[in-house]
Design a protein around this motif. Structure first.
Motif, mmCIF file in Angstrom:
data_model
loop_
_atom_site.group_PDB
_atom_site.id
_atom_site.type_symbol
_atom_site.label_atom_id
_atom_site.label_comp_id
_atom_site.label_asym_id
_atom_site.label_seq_id
_atom_site.Cartn_x
_atom_site.Cartn_y
_atom_site.Cartn_z
ATOM 1 N N GLU C 181 0.814 -1.219 0.000
ATOM 2 C CA GLU C 181 0.000 0.000 0.000
ATOM 3 C C GLU C 181 0.846 1.267 0.000
ATOM 4 O OE1 GLU C 181 -3.657 -0.087 0.049
ATOM 5 O OE2 GLU C 181 -2.978 -2.014 -0.717
ATOM 6 N N LYS C 182 2.137 1.133 -0.252
ATOM 7 C CA LYS C 182 2.966 2.334 -0.175
ATOM 8 C C LYS C 182 2.811 3.197 -1.414
ATOM 9 C CE LYS C 182 6.427 0.795 3.068
ATOM 10 N NZ LYS C 182 7.797 0.412 3.303
ATOM 11 N N THR C 183 3.024 4.473 -1.234
ATOM 12 C CA THR C 183 3.011 5.394 -2.357
ATOM 13 C C THR C 183 4.454 5.783 -2.667
ATOM 14 O OG1 THR C 183 2.647 7.142 -0.751
ATOM 15 C CG2 THR C 183 0.712 6.307 -1.917
ATOM 16 N N VAL C 184 4.636 6.508 -3.740
ATOM 17 C CA VAL C 184 5.977 7.014 -4.052
ATOM 18 C C VAL C 184 6.064 8.408 -3.432
ATOM 19 C CG1 VAL C 184 7.550 7.715 -5.883
ATOM 20 C CG2 VAL C 184 6.202 5.633 -6.123
ATOM 21 N N ASP C 185 6.896 8.533 -2.421
ATOM 22 C CA ASP C 185 6.909 9.761 -1.626
ATOM 23 C C ASP C 185 8.129 10.639 -1.871
ATOM 24 O OD1 ASP C 185 4.516 8.995 -0.419
ATOM 25 O OD2 ASP C 185 5.568 7.764 1.052
ATOM 26 N N SER C 186 8.961 10.231 -2.765
ATOM 27 C CA SER C 186 10.159 11.018 -3.053
ATOM 28 C C SER C 186 9.791 12.436 -3.453
ATOM 29 C CB SER C 186 10.942 10.357 -4.184
ATOM 30 O OG SER C 186 11.887 11.264 -4.712
ATOM 31 N N GLU C 187 10.625 13.374 -3.045
ATOM 32 C CA GLU C 187 10.409 14.771 -3.439
ATOM 33 C C GLU C 187 10.807 14.996 -4.899
ATOM 34 O OE1 GLU C 187 12.556 13.640 -1.300
ATOM 35 O OE2 GLU C 187 14.535 14.222 -2.029
ATOM 36 N N LEU C 188 11.276 13.917 -5.545
ATOM 37 C CA LEU C 188 11.636 14.024 -6.968
ATOM 38 C C LEU C 188 10.733 13.140 -7.822
ATOM 39 C CD1 LEU C 188 15.541 13.726 -6.574
ATOM 40 C CD2 LEU C 188 14.180 15.810 -6.726
ATOM 41 N N SER C 189 9.628 12.666 -7.250
ATOM 42 C CA SER C 189 8.858 11.593 -7.888
ATOM 43 C C SER C 189 8.338 11.935 -9.273
ATOM 44 C CB SER C 189 7.685 11.190 -6.993
ATOM 45 O OG SER C 189 6.689 12.199 -6.999
ATOM 46 N N GLY C 190 8.041 13.210 -9.511
ATOM 47 C CA GLY C 190 7.448 13.583 -10.791
ATOM 48 C C GLY C 190 8.322 13.267 -11.988
ATOM 49 N N ASN C 191 9.612 13.117 -11.747
ATOM 50 C CA ASN C 191 10.499 12.820 -12.873
ATOM 51 C C ASN C 191 10.196 11.484 -13.527
ATOM 52 O OD1 ASN C 191 12.430 15.149 -12.868
ATOM 53 N ND2 ASN C 191 12.629 14.467 -10.747
ATOM 54 N N ILE C 192 9.585 10.557 -12.773
ATOM 55 C CA ILE C 192 9.261 9.264 -13.397
ATOM 56 C C ILE C 192 8.185 9.438 -14.460
ATOM 57 C CG2 ILE C 192 9.995 7.913 -11.403
ATOM 58 C CD1 ILE C 192 7.122 7.435 -10.655
ATOM 59 N N ILE C 193 7.430 10.531 -14.375
ATOM 60 C CA ILE C 193 6.437 10.801 -15.425
ATOM 61 C C ILE C 193 7.163 11.136 -16.725
ATOM 62 C CG2 ILE C 193 4.603 12.368 -16.144
ATOM 63 C CD1 ILE C 193 4.146 12.866 -13.068
ATOM 64 N N ASP C 194 8.177 11.998 -16.609
ATOM 65 C CA ASP C 194 8.953 12.350 -17.803
ATOM 66 C C ASP C 194 9.686 11.135 -18.347
ATOM 67 O OD1 ASP C 194 8.171 14.889 -17.183
ATOM 68 O OD2 ASP C 194 10.104 15.529 -16.395
ATOM 69 N N LEU C 195 10.189 10.302 -17.438
ATOM 70 C CA LEU C 195 11.002 9.168 -17.874
ATOM 71 C C LEU C 195 10.169 8.094 -18.552
ATOM 72 C CD1 LEU C 195 13.354 8.776 -14.778
ATOM 73 C CD2 LEU C 195 14.037 9.444 -17.078
ATOM 74 N N CYS C 196 8.920 7.929 -18.125
ATOM 75 C CA CYS C 196 8.094 6.858 -18.676
ATOM 76 C C CYS C 196 7.884 7.100 -20.168
ATOM 77 C CB CYS C 196 6.753 6.791 -17.950
ATOM 78 S SG CYS C 196 5.728 5.435 -18.542
ATOM 79 N N PRO C 197 8.322 6.143 -20.992
ATOM 80 C CA PRO C 197 8.233 6.372 -22.436
ATOM 81 C C PRO C 197 6.829 6.144 -22.983
ATOM 82 C CG PRO C 197 9.246 4.247 -22.014
ATOM 83 C CD PRO C 197 8.989 4.878 -20.668
ATOM 84 N N VAL C 198 5.929 5.640 -22.142
ATOM 85 C CA VAL C 198 4.559 5.372 -22.581
ATOM 86 C C VAL C 198 3.592 6.053 -21.616
ATOM 87 C CG1 VAL C 198 5.147 3.203 -23.722
ATOM 88 C CG2 VAL C 198 4.518 3.194 -21.304
ATOM 89 N N GLY C 199 2.339 5.728 -21.709
ATOM 90 C CA GLY C 199 1.335 6.369 -20.855
ATOM 91 C C GLY C 199 1.073 5.631 -19.563
ATOM 92 N N ALA C 200 2.051 4.854 -19.071
ATOM 93 C CA ALA C 200 1.832 4.103 -17.836
ATOM 94 C C ALA C 200 1.884 5.027 -16.621
ATOM 95 C CB ALA C 200 2.862 2.985 -17.703
ATOM 96 N N LEU C 201 2.798 5.992 -16.634
ATOM 97 C CA LEU C 201 2.928 6.942 -15.533
ATOM 98 C C LEU C 201 2.703 8.339 -16.094
ATOM 99 C CD1 LEU C 201 6.195 5.511 -13.898
ATOM 100 C CD2 LEU C 201 3.830 4.991 -13.277
ATOM 101 N N THR C 202 1.667 8.979 -15.642
ATOM 102 C CA THR C 202 1.376 10.332 -16.125
ATOM 103 C C THR C 202 1.105 11.228 -14.921
ATOM 104 O OG1 THR C 202 -0.945 9.706 -16.403
ATOM 105 C CG2 THR C 202 0.443 9.591 -18.363
ATOM 106 N N SER C 203 0.988 12.521 -15.193
ATOM 107 C CA SER C 203 0.802 13.482 -14.118
ATOM 108 C C SER C 203 -0.646 13.458 -13.647
ATOM 109 C CB SER C 203 1.157 14.880 -14.628
ATOM 110 O OG SER C 203 0.622 15.851 -13.756
ATOM 111 N N LYS C 204 -0.829 13.245 -12.357
ATOM 112 C CA LYS C 204 -2.197 13.194 -11.831
ATOM 113 C C LYS C 204 -2.878 14.560 -11.903
ATOM 114 C CE LYS C 204 -3.392 9.551 -8.848
ATOM 115 N NZ LYS C 204 -3.374 8.888 -7.538
ATOM 116 N N PRO C 205 -2.221 15.618 -11.453
ATOM 117 C CA PRO C 205 -2.905 16.913 -11.542
ATOM 118 C C PRO C 205 -3.201 17.335 -12.985
ATOM 119 C CG PRO C 205 -1.082 17.022 -9.992
ATOM 120 C CD PRO C 205 -0.971 15.698 -10.689
ATOM 121 N N PHE C 206 -2.402 16.872 -13.928
ATOM 122 C CA PHE C 206 -2.576 17.282 -15.326
ATOM 123 C C PHE C 206 -3.495 16.328 -16.086
ATOM 124 C CE2 PHE C 206 -0.835 16.928 -19.781
ATOM 125 C CZ PHE C 206 -1.219 18.179 -20.221
#
Lengths: 158, 439, 780
Positions: C181-206
């Motif tokens: 049940e853990k979340t990704v809590d890193s203060e740099l977590s948003g970078n995984i959105i940029d890194l994901c080459p597909v639509g698996a990880l996207t920005s929740k607020p956006f």
């Protein structure tokens, strides 16, 4: 979370590896934890991970990668039958069918009394002994004819 | 007959795995000689080279050459690993070696460590043979107590310690870099090579990995000479080799024979065909080696070169014998299911391709085959082979290609008639093959 | 150097280069998914297979080392056949519904499928479906789309420093996931959105807010910390929809902290002030600019005339632009006052008397990679400076050894090889001990002014830090935000300077805000004996000008600051936001642009001046603050307010082409130091939580829902808790001389014994005031 006995056993495993490589003991530690608890609940994996100073997800990766770890509860006796080709050629499937019929369950099911769980296994490296099955991961039973299966189930039911 | 026991020699007693029995059989003589004479490491490697011992895990790489790749003057730790993660369907020789003669492996590893300057070793034992793991731990304790392992072995300046590490149900850990990852406490996902383990192995340090049987052959080679070992086999195929015979024979089991022994003799040793039925095909080197039809197989001798000429591989020496009751589509379906189950999931062609192969063969077996399925299978295997991180992609593809090639008529029959060419009752007679849940 | 030929082009590459490196050098594009220049090589996607002479199989360009004389074909028939084969495998289990995927239009898989995919699928079996995972409020998942490149996993391990994601299970059943049940809590977590080459990880607020092709892309600079991360702000119809990193290897590389990435939500919040407002009694009236400005100017002039210029002052945000800060101080001085400051969280201003320039990092950020020793003094380093910490983390992998002197040992996710954990009141003593240790070790004398501070005996930890520094080849000593906000900040700085001088270390101040350096250069500090921020906030002046300041949250004084401003006769408030506090203390509120709606300049900690322009039209009647200040200057009949553009304002302050800018200095020679005052009782250690630093971030809802946005608690070590008879989970009343706060006691052994960590910059703790103070805790 884990008993002192288990932690002691884990310490023995940790000692096998260089001092900065505690994570190497994770496979043995998960095995020891599973032996104590019967299966690996998420909190058990978490406990093992923190004992070995490794991220919980890394321990979960290991627990979910190797298929002798049980991530769901299993019966008192887990019987894993090899049905791979060499075993099948020598009656592995017959043995599995016979067990299903005797226990009244299919693969990945547990008898209502919680005694037996049946699993399908992949190659155990004992094809010459087919049919082969494992009892609770560690005890290998060879040449399991229907008579020997009857005997085994009778012994385990005691 | 060319049965010849070097590794399994004199294992008739009750408790042959004990140190005292091994000593009585002449065990540790090679190590003691090396220690007593302070044999230069280079001489040991030369002796192993002279024996033309080839890796018994399946690849058949010359052992002496492999040992010479280790950087002798590397300043830090160097490691030695034994691959006892035997899980390729059909293979069960290392289990017997460890069960009955564990000290031959220990002695072989100590000698190897001496030759390469390794300070620590691990024997990675297949999780399913856990009793063997326990027994190996006992053997290690015996060796340590006798001063054969640990600090200052036999009073010399040479120190080496050896530990047992168990797998827990992942075929892929038999791949040597997956095995290293597994010892490091990670998923068994193979590493991309280069770098090879000899430069970047366990914990990033130079490491040599050999198969159990390979190590078990070393004491004999050092005691009786590489030349003697070589002469037990044939040129380029030194020594004896254990063959694990399974399937439709009367006496499945391990047979140690000189390399070059005719297959027909081996089959005879295993008691011949069960029920006197006709041989249909043989998988000669573990499930990933291409299947060989009966007529070709009967002309082969059991060595690396002959089996290779027959279009297959000697591999680990696991001989799966199938008689005329076998439905070859079912047989392939079961093997394809195995590779699908055991793919580690790391690289794309294998993760996605093994499932595709299995599903297509499964469809054919279940009467849903399409006319272009065999072309599709060949095309998919071509797209997998040679494009993956490790050899599992090839291992999953070769059975498909060879089954379709040699038994194409059975596949075509299945596609056309939606049923097996071999009638169901005939299949049952020979032990029906079951295939795991469809997915 | 190695010779290699790629697609017929000869080139030389450095030893150790891969085929991918070489291809990049000649601009030969090799398709890839898992490869990323900042991550370890996985070679798992197999998309970059190329043909290599004499190799029997195609080889992955990302992982294949160049050998001398190698010949490579990236687009030969064999190479393309292999690449197409891989593409087919990637697509068989990937949903082919790009029109409903949030990544559509900016998807690497979609782009490459155009070139390498077939028009029709040969895969007729059922496709894999994977359950989505809850990674927290920032990253949305659509895991069925995942192609298992493991970039996200490697990012958390290697760049963020903590493995929060893994690839569990195996084979086709592999899934990227966090632990249960853990979340990704890193203060740099948003970078995984940029890194994901597909639509698996996207920005929740956006999520589903806009299509990439509808967005205008404009450059900007982050206002949230002293690094000055470069941004691409994406705008649709003048509304900021998304913020992405603008790659700048010298500053933020290709990364952004979550604060920089998701703070834009605060710009669009309902509490934006969009019309000028005037208070009439207890009610507020919207008005037009002319009315508001004339009202402000007339009243201000009157109050200043009546009470004297010394009763007037300006409090300015530390992330205001150079241009705003400059014009604001000019206005103050034009009215005859010297009461101006932007350092609202600072408590010790004694450095001003001897300072010779703006305190700064003392070195370029890019040179962190060359350091092999670093001492960080008084810093919640990872949360205060997420990307600076990331750089240090990478350097640590290459041998940089790091030490910390700070009351808490919060996890920086990098190895800290030596540490002292003094109470706040013991900080000076701790530093003095290190100074003595280095001086003794080097047999050097210490400046006479400092000898009074040197201890008689020396703790082993001080010796360890000294040894670490002295064993270095290239070392640096940095003062963090906590040190600079400390009651003896100047003494700490002087001691650190001395340690740096003896050990040959570079010496600097990290700075807590986007213009921690720029504020000095703009002259937004008292110069002729005027009142500094602390003085202006301890006793009410008669009138204030505020620029984007929320006194109770942005200052060290907390609630008392609010009261001080509230006690004035007249307060002109230039602000982007409206709030009850601001309404209560102001008399006129002028809506000014946040950084996205104005041109301006920030000077980063490394002395880099970065100017930016507005990326969106000002919301409503909002106007850039520099223009408002210019008009106010005119209305007040002050000289020198005739600027036509912000560049002209900037030109009066600094030379944008200079790097580092002029007038930087950390030395405090001649400072009169002060020794530690021993304290009795539990000392408060106050952090400014990462999502509480400024008024924009505090209004960004997704960040507030993140773990780091949690409300303050009272964190105590187990020993401290026992000594106070408290248990974890107890509700406690924390009291200082100034006020009290209700909090939950939480166990945290990273806090020094005898201390309690209670965050500031939050309305629940504002009443406590001072950042370091003696606190009593009682169970309620």
């Amino acid at each position: 979370m884990l008993s002192q006995e288990s932690l002691k056993l884990i310490d023995v495993e940790v000692a096998k590896y260089p001092s900065d490589q505690k994570q190497s003991a994770v496979m043995a530690a998960l095995r020891i934890a599973q032996q104590e608890k019967g299966w690996l609940a998420r909190e058990t994996i978490d406990a093992v991970a923190s004992y070995l100073d490794m991220p919980a997800i890394a321990a979960f990766e290991v627990a979910s990668f190797y298929n002798m770890y049980d991530l769901e509860p299993v019966g008192e006796h887990k019987i894993t039958v090899c049905t791979n080709l060499p075993c099948a050629l020598s009656g592995g499937v017959h043995a599995a069918d016979y067990l299903k019929q005797k226990l009244g369950i299919e693969f990945n099911e547990t008898t209502p009394d919680g005694k037996f769980t049946l699993k399908e296994g992949e190659c155990m490296g004992a094809c010459g002994d087919a049919p082969v099955l494992l009892h609770n991961n560690h005890k290998m039973c060879s040449w399991m004819t229907t008579e020997k299966i009857d005997q085994l189930l009778a012994d385990l039911a005691k | 007959m060319s049965a010849r026991n070097l590794i399994l020699a004199d294992l008739d007693g009750d408790r042959t795995w004990r140190l005292q029995d091994y000593l009585a059989r002449g065990g540790y003589a090679a190590l003691k000689k090396i220690i007593a004479e302070s044999t230069p490491p280079a001489d040991i490697i030369a002796e192993v080279k002279a024996s033309v011992l080839r890796g018994r895990g399946g690849a058949g790489f010359p052992t002496g050459l492999k040992w010479s790749f280790m950087p002798r003057s590397f300043p830090g730790a160097k490691y030695l690993a034994c691959n006892s993660d035997e899980g390729e369907p059909g293979t069960f020789k290392d289990r017997d070696i460890l069960r009955y003669n564990p000290h031959s492996v220990i002695e072989g590893m100590i000698i190897a460590a001496y030759a390469m300057g390794c300070e620590r070793g691990y024997n990675y034992i297949h999780g399913e043979i856990f009793e063997v793991y326990d027994r190996f731990e006992e053997a290690l304790a015996e060796a340590r107590a006798a001063g054969l392992l640990g600090d200052k072995i036999l009073g010399s300046d040479f120190s080496f310690d050896l530990f047992a590490h168990h797998g827990y149900g992942a075929y892929i850990c038999g791949e040597e870099t997956a095995l290293l990852e597994s010892i490091e406490g990670k998923k068994g996902q193979p590493r991309f090579k280069p770098p090879f383990p000899a430069s970047y192995g366990l914990y990033g340090k130079p490491t040599t990995i050999n198969n159990t049987e390979t190590f078990a052959s070393v004491p004999f080679i050092l005691r009786d000479g590489g030349e003697t070992f070589l002469n037990y086999g044939k040129p380029n195929n030194g020594g004896t080799k254990l063959f694990s015979i399974s399937g439709h024979v009367n006496r499945p089991g391990n047979y140690e024979i000189e390399l070059g022994t005719p297959f027909s003799e081996l089959l005879e040793m295993a008691g011949g065909m069960r029920g006197g039925r006709k041989l249909k095909g043989v998988i000669p080197g573990g499930s990933s080696s291409p299947v060989v039809p009966a007529d070709i197989m009967m002309d082969c001798t059991m060595d690396y070169d002959s089996i290779s000429k027959a279009g297959s591989m000697l591999g680990s020496g696991a001989v799966i014998v199938m008689d005329e009751t076998t439905c070859m589509v079912r047989a392939l379906e079961r093997l394809s299911y195995f590779y699908f189950e055991e793919s580690c999931g790391q690289c794309t062609p294998c993760r996605e391709g093994t499932g595709w192969l299995y599903r297509v063969v499964h469809r054919i077996e279940h009467g849903l085959g399409r006319p272009d399925d065999l072309d599709l299978l060949n095309s998919v295997t071509t797209n997998i082979m040679g494009r993956t991180i490790c050899a599992l992609g090839d291992a999953a593809s070769m059975p498909v290609q060879s089954f379709v090639k040699h038994f194409g008529d059975e596949f075509a029959y299945h596609i056309e008639h939606k049923t097996c060419l071999v009638p169901d009752d005939v299949q049952r007679e020979g032990s029906k093959i079951y295939v795991g849940p469809s997915c | 150097m190695l010779e290699i030929e790629i697609d017929g082009k000869q080139l030389q590459v450095a030893d150790g280069s891969t085929v991918m490196d070489a291809a990049n050098q000649v601009g030969a594009y090799i398709p890839h998914f898992c490869y990323h220049k900042k991550l370890s090589i996985a070679a798992n996607c197999r998309m970059c297979l190329v043909q290599v002479e004499k190799a029997p199989k195609p080889l992955p360009a990302c992982a294949t080392p160049v050998t001398n004389g190698m010949k490579v074909w990236t687009k030969s028939e064999a190479a393309v056949k292999a690449q197409k084969g891989v593409m087919e495998f990637l697509l068989i289990n990937h949903p082919l519904d790009c029109p409903i995927c949030d990544q559509g239009g900016e998807c690497q898989l979609q782009d490459l499928a155009v070139g390498y995919g077939e028009s029709k699928s040969r895969y007729q079996e059922e496709k894999r479906v994977v359950f989505n995972k809850n990674l927290g409020p920032l990253v949305a998942t659509d895991m069925t789309r995942c192609i298992h490149c493991t970039r996200c996993v490697r990012f958390t391990q290697e760049i963020a420093g903590l493995m929060e994601l893994g690839q569990a299970f195996r084979g086709e059943h592999s899934e990227i996931m966090p632990f249960v049940e853990k979340t990704v809590d890193s203060e740099l977590s948003g970078n995984i959105i940029d890194l994901c080459p597909v639509g698996a990880l996207t920005s929740k607020p956006f999520r589903f807010a806009a299509r990439t092709w509808e967005l205008a892309r404009r450059k900007s600079v982050s206002p949230h910390d002293s690094l000055g991360s470069n941004l691409i702000v994406q705008v649709k119809h003048d509304v900021v929809k998304r913020v992405l990193p603008l790659e700048n290897e010298a500053i933020n590389e290709c990364w952004l902290s979550d604060r920089d990435r998701f703070s834009y939500e605060g710009l669009n919040c309902a509490s934006r002030l969009t019309k000028p407002m005037i208070r009439q009694g207890d009610s507020w009236q919207e008005t037009d600019w002319q009315t508001a400005l004339e009202f402000a100017a007339t009243r201000l002039k009157a109050v200043v005339a009546a009470a004297g210029a010394e009763e007037f002052g300006a409090l300015l945000a530390s992330n205001a632009t150079v241009e705003e800060l400059y014009l604001a101080q000019k206005l103050v001085r034009g009215l005859g006052s010297d009461n101006v400051d932007f350092r609202l969280r600072q408590t010790d201003f004694s450095a001003d008397a001897v300072s010779q320039g703006a305190p700064w990092l003392g070195m370029p950020v890019a040179e962190i990679a060359d350091l092999n020793r670093l001492l960080v003094i008084g810093s919640f380093f990872r949360k205060d400076h997420p990307l600076l910490a990331q750089r240090v983390r990478q350097a640590a992998k290459r041998g940089l050894k790091v030490a910390s002197i700070h009351p808490t040992a919060d996890d920086w996710l990098l190895p800290v090889s030596a540490r002292m954990q003094p109470k706040p009141s013991e900080m000076v003593a701790a530093l003095a001990a290190v100074l003595k240790a280095v001086a003794d070790a080097e047999s050097k004398s210490v400046d006479a002014a400092l000898t009074v501070l040197l201890p008689a005996d020396m703790p082993a930890e001080a010796k360890a830090i000294a040894d670490m520094l002295l064993s270095g080849r290239q070392s640096a000593i940095w003062l963090g935000n906590f040190a600079m906000q400390h009651a003896q900040a100047a003494t700490l700085r002087r001691l650190a300077q001395e340690i740096a001088s003896i050990t040959g270390s570079s010496f600097g101040v990290i700075g807590d805000a986007a213009n921690s350096v720029g504020g000095y250069l703009a002259g937004a500090v008292p110069a002729t004996g005027g009142k500094n921020a602390a003085a202006m906030l301890s006793e009410s002046l008669k009138s204030y000008v505020l620029l984007n300041v929320e006194p109770s949250l942005d200052s060290a004084a907390g609630e008392r600051a609010r009261a001080a401003v509230a006690g004035a006769d007249f307060v002109v408030n230039l602000t982007a936001f409206n709030s009850p506090e601001l309404r209560a203390i102001s008399h006129v509120m002028l809506p000014v642009s946040p950084f996205t709606e104005t041109s301006g300049t920030f000077v980063s900690c490394e002395g880099r001046a970065q100017s930016f322009v507005a990326v969106a039209k000002p919301q409503g009647d909002t106007r850039p603050a520099w223009k408002v200040l210019r008009v106010m200057g005119n209305l007040l009949s002050l000289d020198g307010f005739d600027y036509n553009d912000s560049e002209a304002v900037r030109a009066d302050v600094l030379d944008i082409t200079a790097f580092p800018v002029a007038n930087l200095s950390n030395t405090l020679d001649g400072l009169t130091v002060s020794g530690s005052a021993a304290s009795a009782g539990i000392e408060r250690v106050a952090d400014v939580p990462i999502y509480a630093t400024d008024s924009i971030v505090r209004r960004a809802p997704a960040l507030q829902r993140a773990r780091d946005g949690a409300a303050p608690a009272a964190y105590l070590s187990a020993a401290t808790m026992t000594s106070l008879g408290l248990n974890a989970g107890d509700a406690v009343e924390a009291k200082t001389e100034q006020g009290s706060a209700r909090l939950v006691a939480k166990a945290d052994d990273t806090v020094a014994d005898g201390c309690v960590r209670i965050a500031s910059a939050h309305e629940t703790t504002a009443a406590l005031g001072g950042l370091s103070a003696v606190v009593t805790l009682e169970r309620v």
